[in-house]
Scaffold this active site. Structure first.
Site, PDB file in Angstrom:
ATOM      1  CD  GLU A  14      -1.911   2.525  -3.009  1.00 54.81           C
ATOM      2  OE1 GLU A  14      -3.416   2.201  -3.619  1.00 54.81           O
ATOM      3  OE2 GLU A  14      -1.733   1.581  -2.029  1.00 54.81           O
ATOM      4  CG  ASP A  29      -1.782   1.092   1.432  1.00 48.22           C
ATOM      5  OD1 ASP A  29      -2.597   1.651  -0.019  1.00 48.22           O
ATOM      6  OD2 ASP A  29      -1.794   1.941   2.366  1.00 48.22           O
TER       7      ASP A  29
END
Length: 694
Positions: A372, A335
């Site tokens: 990401e 993330d």
């Protein structure tokens, strides 16, 4: 503007400095050793609690410094099941938030126990487990199909999963769920965060919960609430056993487990937020901040973990090693990975020591690493800029595919012409070579049309705008630019014409995703057209809004059949899943040689690529065999709502084209109609059709 800050200079030994080894509790013969890192601390104490009364302190012992900022104690007080905390004291001043009265979670804790609504204790976990000789599936990237879903939400409503197992680790590995994954044809289950997390106080005030889990308390402990009631009652060791049991059963079925990991920030939020662990241990070293102690927040969550210090970077690396080896996890999706790659000046660099170490560490060999590739700080959008060995979520792919099938069509209805031609779409279809370096190849691109964050597939074709009032933020949260198209009515409708067009749009989006070069990621429930009623930011809803429904109308079953069929075609046709980019005039193993034709069967001209009035394309991909037999396919793409007649191209070595799939069909066709080069094929408006070229 991000301001520079003085940080602790990393030691010459770097992240693998042996001084930093063995942090947390290490069980020895009849006793245990605890190590905690804090370079700025003046004193650290171990605090041990009664086994049942977590507010009753039974012992307090000091740790001693052993060099390199590491503090240590060897004691018989720590044994499997012991509940404990640490207290840390240190100097006052900008950036320091020491308080010897605060009970803190030890960062390497393998187990946590809750006390009260917002209190926690670390727990010693022994952690042995019989893997029964079951190895990781080790699925090659070109055959990988990611299935991103929520651990609880996937099985919570499944009628064939026993009630006590629904929404749990055990429930995800239940035979009913495994049958679904295998029947559908996905290979790798990518779980939203399962590290122990908590709900932000502001959500609790609204009667909501942090459902997605991007609010980590600890990087080594599985989230206890996802375990069965029986495991929770038995304690942290049983929770960990259930988690490992899930991994073992999924591996036994040939399915990989990928974890979405949140190392960029923690649940301690901004200054003034909870002081539960890192903030009280060494705030200056663990969090990015200005010289006056103000946090530099590039995550939008109140704090940013400062991976420019060896201690913070090593914490991340050790967590990855633990999950990849002790828990046998197959890969990680990071993330806001750009935050992890920011240096001491808070600037992203692909050569960041942590990013390099993640790829180079022998303990992580063969583990899938997916970034990401952005955060919300300056210079935070880094798609395509991670190094060789990384795969990345490709937001450029998502946006272009949505534009082509949705917002461009919406524009054309109002303006009588599309805004752009087909060239940009074709680039995404072929592996995004304009985004990823040649050395990285198409498998660097994780292709997706939807994800947990944003509209579901069904909502993408049913809503022009977000409907997030239920989130308690007056519809201000969530993305405003969705590139969606409701096709003539906002939300639910009885208009069969609109519904049929929406169904075809979903088939086009799924067909593009599953027939593109790169690694496809399917969002759980999209195979059945799950809806969240227009909510594009349902992070705070732990309810039927977000749990998958397993009761499906006939049209939803038809869509499932399309996805299943497309995934089978992807497996059977290696030309659809190249590992490398082809080079003009060279033979590149495991690449696909691509040729492009217009609707007349002629080679695409430069003008046709960019002309908004010409949005029809024939794409021939021929594999360059390395491990599989030669294969060649033809994909037709038609991006306007007017039907069209298409002439099949005359390609050297092709005698016939065998029809494999059409997005115009409500159900996948069981037939295999054959055509000769030069034959004319009718294409419905906004549709796709796949052939095998023989």
């Amino acid at each position: 503007m991000i301001s520079p800050v003085s940080v602790i200079s990393p030691p010459d030994a770097g992240l693998l400095d042996p001084t930093l080894d063995g942090q947390g509790v290490v069980l020895l013969d009849g006793h245990a050793r605890l190590r905690v890192w804090s370079d700025a601390a003046d004193a650290i104490d171990l605090v041990v609690f009664d086994d049942t009364d977590l507010d009753w302190i039974t012992a307090t012992e000091p740790l001693v410094p052993i060099g390199g900022g590491v503090w240590e104690i060897t004691t018989p007080l720590l044994r499997p099941g012991t509940r404990y905390a640490i207290r840390v004291d240190g100097p006052h001043g900008p950036g320091n938030t020491f308080n010897r009265g605060t009970l803190l979670l030890e960062p390497y804790s393998r187990g946590l126990v809750r006390t009260g609504y917002d209190g926690w204790r670390s727990a010693v976990v022994e952690g042995s487990f019989d893997w029964g000789g079951i190895a990781k599936p080790a699925i090659p990237m070109d055959r990988t199909v990611l299935y991103e879903g929520h651990l609880k939400g996937m099985s919570k409503r499944h009628p064939d999963v026993p009630g006590a197992l629904r929404g749990t680790y055990a429930g995800l590995a239940h035979p009913a769920m495994v049958r679904h994954f295998l029947d559908l044809g996905v290979t790798s289950i990518e779980l939203l965060p399962v590290h122990a997390f908590t709900t932000e106080p502001r959500l609790l005030q609204h009667g909501l919960a942090n459902y997605w889990g991007y609010n980590s308390l600890n990087f080594f402990t599985p989230h206890a609430a996802y375990a069965t009631e029986e495991a929770r009652r038995q304690g942290p060791e049983a929770v960990l056993r259930e988690f490992k049991g899930m991994v073992k059963l999924l591996h036994e079925a040939g399915l990989e487990v990928i974890l979405d990991v949140v190392y960029n920030h923690t649940a301690e939020e901004g200054i003034g937020g909870p002081r539960s662990s890192l903030r009280g241990i060494d705030n200056r070293a663990y969090y990015r901040q200005q010289q006056d102690g103000a946090y530099i927040d590039v995550t939008g969550c109140g704090n940013s973990v400062n991976t420019s210090t060896d201690a913070a970077a090593r914490l991340v690396l050790d967590s990855l090693r633990y999950w990849a080896n002790d828990v046998q996890i197959d890969g990680f999706r990071f993330d806001l990975a750009a935050t992890l790659g920011r240096d001491a000046g808070h600037v992203f660099t692909p050569a960041h020591p942590l990013l390099r170490a993640i790829l180079d560490d022998p303990a992580l060999a063969g583990v899938k690493m997916i970034a990401e590739p952005w955060d919300v700080g300056m210079g935070g959008w880094q798609t395509g800029n991670f190094g060789e060995g990384w795969s990345e979520w490709n937001d450029r792919y998502r946006d272009r595919v949505r534009n082509f099938w949705l917002s461009d069509v919406d524009y054309a209805r109002r303006a009588s012409t599309s805004p752009v031609g087909i060239g940009g779409f074709a680039n995404r279809l072929a592996g995004s070579a304009n985004t990823f370096a040649d050395a990285r190849g198409p498998l660097a691109s994780v292709n997706f049309v939807t994800a947990h964050d944003g509209f579901t597939l069904r909502d993408l074709v049913s809503y022009d705008v977000k409907h997030n009032l239920g989130n308690g933020e007056q519809n201000r949260d969530g993305a405003d630019t969705n590139r969606s198209f409701n096709h003539g009515a906002e939300g639910p409708t009885d208009d069969e014409r609109i519904l049929a067009t929406r169904r075809k749009a979903m088939r086009n989006l799924l067909g593009t995703l599953l027939l593109s070069a790169g690694v496809p990621m399917l969002t759980a429930g999209d195979e059945f057209a799950r809806t969240q009623r227009g909510n594009n930011n349902a992070y705070c809803h732990d309810s039927v809004l977000t749990w998958l429904s397993w009761e499906h109308a006939p049209w939803q079953q038809d869509l499932y059949a399309h996805v299943r069929h497309l995934l089978r075609l992807r497996r059977e046709n290696p030309a659809l899943r190249p590992s490398r980019f082809a080079r003009l005039g060279e033979r590149t193993p495991s690449a696909s040689v691509m040729e492009w034709y217009d609707e007349h069967g002629a080679t695409m001209s430069i003008e046709r690529w960019t002309d908004p009035s010409h949005r029809t394309l024939q794409y021939v991909a021929a594999s360059t065999p390395e491990f599989e037999s030669f294969n060649r396919v033809l994909l037709m793409v038609h991006g306007t709502e007017r039907p069209i007649e298409v002439t099949l191209p005359d390609v050297e070595g092709v005698a016939r084209y065998v029809s494999l799939w059409s997005s115009a069909d409500e159900k996948p066709s069981a037939g295999a109609e054959s055509f000769a080069p030069g034959d004319i094929v009718s294409l419905a408006g906004t549709s796709m059709r796949l052939f095998r070229a023989e």
